[in-house]
Scaffold this motif. Structure first.
Motif, PDB file in Angstrom:
ATOM      1  N   GLY A  56      -2.508   2.902  12.295  1.00  0.00           N
ATOM      2  CA  GLY A  56      -1.052   2.880  12.447  1.00  0.00           C
ATOM      3  C   GLY A  56      -0.344   2.898  11.106  1.00  0.00           C
ATOM      4  O   GLY A  56       0.656   3.606  10.926  1.00  0.00           O
ATOM      5  N   ILE A  59      -0.773   6.375   9.764  1.00  0.00           N
ATOM      6  CA  ILE A  59       0.142   7.317  10.436  1.00  0.00           C
ATOM      7  C   ILE A  59       1.544   7.189   9.852  1.00  0.00           C
ATOM      8  O   ILE A  59       2.221   8.191   9.577  1.00  0.00           O
ATOM      9  CB  ILE A  59       0.165   7.066  11.955  1.00  0.00           C
ATOM     10  N   SER A  60       1.991   5.943   9.659  1.00  0.00           N
ATOM     11  CA  SER A  60       3.324   5.761   9.071  1.00  0.00           C
ATOM     12  C   SER A  60       3.357   6.344   7.667  1.00  0.00           C
ATOM     13  O   SER A  60       4.350   6.942   7.247  1.00  0.00           O
ATOM     14  CB  SER A  60       3.721   4.282   9.066  1.00  0.00           C
ATOM     15  N   TRP A  94       8.839   9.497  18.214  1.00  0.00           N
ATOM     16  CA  TRP A  94       7.580   8.778  18.390  1.00  0.00           C
ATOM     17  C   TRP A  94       7.345   8.359  19.822  1.00  0.00           C
ATOM     18  O   TRP A  94       6.208   8.212  20.262  1.00  0.00           O
ATOM     19  CB  TRP A  94       7.524   7.555  17.459  1.00  0.00           C
ATOM     20  N   ALA A 287       2.542   2.109  14.218  1.00  0.00           N
ATOM     21  CA  ALA A 287       3.305   3.137  13.499  1.00  0.00           C
ATOM     22  C   ALA A 287       4.780   3.083  13.873  1.00  0.00           C
ATOM     23  O   ALA A 287       5.656   3.182  13.002  1.00  0.00           O
ATOM     24  CB  ALA A 287       2.732   4.522  13.809  1.00  0.00           C
TER      25      ALA A 287
END
Length: 531
Positions: A56, A59-60, A94, A287
């Motif tokens: 996560g 991903i961010s 998202w 994320a």
């Protein structure tokens, strides 16, 4: 005045030193990660060894690009409310990724989007189409990151000549290629994690600093932005409300942002680096929290830059609107804070470019080389070698494209990448996962048709020619009135996918049933190789 102060207080040696420290630390991490990158699964999917929270954060790191940090802060500083709509669009997107594709893709695919699309269709044509769209989306996204590198260098190192900026863009490209060649997905993921931590920490520090200046009163900050610019910065329409065409352009932009994320290949590939579907879900939740918090920071960063630096000074600076965050850092903390923010921005560009490059090279090697050229019988070691060679080629193209796009607003350039992803990829992914009747012809018409229409409309739009802010300022061949083509190209792609399917007799209900079970349960996900 502030530009002169930024130029004089900017310390190139300090800026380069902080950035060099980041590069050295991450190179050590990449070298250590490379010791375990032996197989194709290691190179493409980091051995599926990352936890949900780790993925996560990565991903961010992949998602919070130079557009998020430099482009959106500048857009809010100059255009106020309309600029903040970029943040809202990127964040809402998202939810589409979480609800529609994250877990299902993780369960049905192996390494790339092509694995998912080819699961119940004819292998070679569909994989070639998936690789084509992946390379197209990656190219537009790479343009934005490299353009950000050029603008940043102009401001921070005092390099105003195009030739000097081109050299630095080339250096950024070379370092990115080294990350990908040596570390593969595992090394790139650790770079993303480090960069995400730096970026969110840096943004939080400046946010608190700005709010502290105004007694932690958001209303006072917004009043400061109004006093420095115009009351219109708090109202909708400053950028997109002037004419019916610009209002339609905004709707088109919003569509591209909200639907594009679920079709971005470098984001989709991240879901394969976790061991289970549950971890894929956890990674998206992590994320969303991190990205949401960061985009709240951009509101303060943008209006803070508008209030403290001023829109006119930002637009006049080298790098234009992309300079808002660095100019704000310099106004608050002088050379040291400016140097730190410069390093964070460079790290942001470097990490995102590395993620894009490995995705594009993996798609070519795995989909085109291994499954189209070698018909699924490629040696895994040779496949990884082809991926590394492809990364070199993509790196060279990215450097040349970045030099060409230098000076463009990078939030806008990224929006074009989202439009291509939403047009070429998303309809095909959704049809593949949820429509039993969908077949090879539908997939090919949707991908190639959506991609062709989107790119054609971009080429003949004001984004490329016809206005003072276009890529080619001295020409005018813009017959399509909207800068973002999403409102036309996305419905066209959905329509073509439907039309191609119903005009073809091909149908495989048994294969769809197998795919549906796998998508919903994760059964056999580790062996999810298209037949």
């Amino acid at each position: 005045m502030i530009i002169a102060q930024a130029a004089s207080s900017s310390n190139p040696t300090l800026n380069i030193s902080i950035f060099a420290a980041f590069v050295l630390v991450t190179l050590v991490v990449v070298f250590r990660a490379s010791k375990n990158s032996r197989t194709a699964a290691d190179y493409y999917a980091a051995g599926r060894a990352f936890t949900g929270p780790q993925n996560g954060i990565a991903i961010s790191g992949d998602y919070l690009s130079a557009a998020s940090f430099l482009g959106i802060a500048g857009a809010i500083a100059v255009n106020g409310y309309d600029g903040f709509l970029y943040s809202i669009g990127f964040l809402v997107a998202w939810l589409v990724a979480l609800l529609l594709v994250a877990e299902l893709l993780r369960n049905t695919g192996k390494y790339t989007m092509g694995d998912v699309l080819a699961f119940r269709m004819r292998q070679r044509p569909v994989r070639a189409a998936a690789a084509t769209s992946t390379l197209a989306v990656s190219f537009f996204y790479l343009l934005a990151q490299m353009a950000g590198a050029g603008g940043l260098v102009a401001l921070l190192l005092g390099i105003t000549s195009k030739a000097g900026q081109a050299v630095v863009i080339a250096i950024v490209g070379v370092i990115m290629i080294v990350y990908v060649l040596i570390g593969g997905m595992k090394g790139t993921t650790w770079v993303q994690i480090i960069k995400a931590a730096l970026l969110i920490t840096g943004a939080a520090a400046i946010t608190l600093w700005v709010l502290g200046r105004y007694g932690f009163n958001l209303s006072s900050l917004l009043q400061g932005a109004v006093d420095k610019a115009t009351p219109a910065v708090l109202d909708p329409g400053l950028q997109y409300g002037k004419t019916p065409t610009s209002q339609l352009d905004f709707v088109s932009l919003a569509l591209a942002l909200v639907l594009g994320t679920a079709g971005l290949p470098h984001i989709l590939m991240r879901f394969y680096t976790v061991p289970t579907a549950k971890e894929a879900r956890r990674s998206v939740v992590w994320a969303i929290w991190l990205i949401g918090i960061f985009y709240l920071f951009t509101l303060v960063l943008g209006y803070g830059a508008g209030a403290i630096v001023g829109p006119q000074a930002i637009k006049a600076a080298p790098g234009g609107v992309n300079s808002a965050a660095p100019l704000l850092a310099d106004a608050l903390g002088g050379p040291v804070l400016l140097g730190f923010i410069a390093a964070v921005a460079f790290a942001t560009i470097l990490a995102v470019v590395a993620g894009l490059t490995i995705t594009a090279s993996a798609s070519f090697a795995h989909d085109v080389y291994a499954n189209v050229i070698k018909k699924g019988k490629a040696d895994p070691a040779k496949e990884v070698k082809v991926a590394r060679i492809t990364a070199l080629v993509i790196g060279a193209v990215a450097i040349l494209g970045g030099i060409f796009a230098n000076g463009q607003n990078i939030a806008f350039l990224v929006a074009l990448a989202f439009a291509v992803a939403a047009s070429a990829n998303l309809p095909t992914i959704l049809y593949s996962l949820f429509w039993k009747r969908f077949n090879t012809q539908g997939a090919l018409w949707s991908i190639y048709g959506g991609l062709a229409v989107c790119v054609l409309l971009i080429v003949f739009s004001p984004a490329v020619s016809g206005t003072a802010s276009s890529m080619i300022k001295d020409a005018n061949f813009a017959w399509f009135p909207l800068s973002n083509p999403g409102i036309v190209s996305i419905p066209v792609s959905f329509f073509l996918g439907w039309l191609g399917t119903v005009l073809s007799k091909e149908r495989d209900d048994a294969k769809y049933a197998e795919m549906e079970v796998r998508a919903l349960t994760g059964a056999g996900a580790e062996k999810a190789v298209a037949h």
